[in-house]
Design an enzyme around this catalytic site. Structure first.
Site, PDB file in Angstrom:
ATOM      1  N   SER A  49      12.199  -0.669  -2.574  1.00  0.00           N
ATOM      2  CA  SER A  49      13.544  -0.381  -2.030  1.00  0.00           C
ATOM      3  C   SER A  49      13.883  -1.358  -0.903  1.00  0.00           C
ATOM      4  O   SER A  49      13.981  -0.965   0.253  1.00  0.00           O
ATOM      5  CB  SER A  49      13.662   1.078  -1.582  1.00  0.00           C
ATOM      6  N   GLY A  72       0.792  -1.235   0.000  1.00  0.00           N
ATOM      7  CA  GLY A  72       0.000   0.000   0.000  1.00  0.00           C
ATOM      8  C   GLY A  72       0.821   1.281   0.000  1.00  0.00           C
ATOM      9  O   GLY A  72       0.296   2.358   0.257  1.00  0.00           O
ATOM     10  N   SER A 122       2.143   3.027  -2.523  1.00  0.00           N
ATOM     11  CA  SER A 122       1.763   3.994  -3.540  1.00  0.00           C
ATOM     12  C   SER A 122       0.417   4.636  -3.193  1.00  0.00           C
ATOM     13  O   SER A 122       0.244   5.860  -3.315  1.00  0.00           O
ATOM     14  CB  SER A 122       1.693   3.293  -4.899  1.00  0.00           C
TER      15      SER A 122
END
Lengths: 229, 229
Positions: free
Chosen positions: A134, A48, A50
């Protein structure tokens, strides 16, 4: 910040003084009404990130603040384009040299460039919100090291793998389980949880609206944005 | 822009609806009070690109508008760092693969990345001002092609080579004439003048303040920023 020059133009000599009128960070902050920073959302695919970043961006924009989301959609098509996207305009050799793929090295460079761009946004007085998995600490720490103290705000969007895999909004977990995607974070590549994130939010048990409250609250307490009246 | 998911957390199943609240370009423009765009200043070394870009940035900031200068100082240290700058943190192989030098190919990539970042700023509703020699038409046209129609504003900061060489604020022409710098624009590498620049300003016969007036005037007439009351 001043250089005196003598320029010749149209047959006559004129004296032109060139001043470098750089806008200072303080002037920029005064104009914006808040500080610039990087909100670095990290977490598994489907956690979640984004959605949350866009929701926070929406709220900041509604309050007149300057913010922007950097995510895969706007970065992988331009700045960090794959070789295939560069080939047509720039040729094969250029595309091979500068296009980014998905090797470990290329993924590090992907994150490094995004970090450098986020830094430029922060320098411009903007709250940059980044939404990338990341997965490696070394990537996130390298971005943190680029930025001024306090400008890098690591937000760990935590959700168990099972939850993310059940959501699977892009069908990527299914493909990874089927072996169609290799080195997929959480499946056959590790996600290294942040050890010292500025903020950890739990996206498995709370709605995005609640998580956004927590992020906004953090920004207010940190003095990045003023408290809501 | 909605995905319904069922998340499991803390032993209980909760229903969480994830909305993608993206801020539209129109909403961004309304919040900023102006449009985003890229003011691409191009011209010989010493023509006054950077001075002019900073002066325009200063004026825009003073009016509360969102703007930012991208120049060599903030780009070549981060996003487009040379191999030597990347080596310490990322290692030799990484630095060689991704560091940017000054070959023709590397200079194209330098400009390509700057264009991609300027595009992100424009998408964010910001007036991005770039100050790079960008001597080749193919480089500038490639950036123009990346951007939406009307978002790329090429500003040719024109001054005769003799004037720029006489100013020589960084002592670069002297070094180029002495053969210490190779492929220096105007000396032993061409500068390809813009053929269809949106704006041409003459920095040999006019002070930076006058040129800034012309840029601001252009932005007002184009409807990028509102007219000054």
């Amino acid at each position: 910040m001043e250089a005196k020059v003598t320029g010749e133009g149209r047959g006559e000599t004129v004296d032109v003084r060139w001043h470098a009128h750089a806008v200072s960070p303080v002037q920029r902050e005064q104009a914006a009404g808040h500080k610039g920073c990087v909100l670095w959302f990290t977490g598994l695919s489907g956690c979640g990130k984004s959605t949350l970043a866009n929701l926070v961006d929406h709220r900041l924009n509604a309050r007149g603040f300057r913010s922007f989301v950097l995510d895969g959609d706007n970065v992988r098509l331009g700045l960090n384009a794959a070789p295939g996207l560069l080939k047509e305009r720039h040729g094969e050799a250029f595309a091979q040299r500068f296009g980014l793929g998905f090797s470990a090295q290329d993924r590090d460079e992907n994150i490094r460039r995004i970090g450098a761009v986020a830094e430029l946004f922060a320098q411009a007085g903007i709250i940059a919100l980044t939404a990338f998995i990341s997965p490696y600490r070394r990537q996130r720490d390298a971005v943190r090291a680029m930025l001024a103290p306090g400008q890098f705000v690591e937000v760990y969007v935590r959700a168990p793998l099972e939850v993310c895999e059940q959501r699977d909004p892009k069908g990527l977990y299914k493909k990874a389980r089927a072996g169609e995607i290799k080195c997929f974070t959480g499946i056959d590549d590790p996600y290294e949880e942040p050890l010292l994130a500025e903020l950890v939010v739990d996206s498995a048990s709370q709605a995005a609206e609640q998580l956004a409250d927590q992020v906004i609250d953090w920004l207010e307490k940190a003095g990045t944005i003023p408290k809501k009246k």
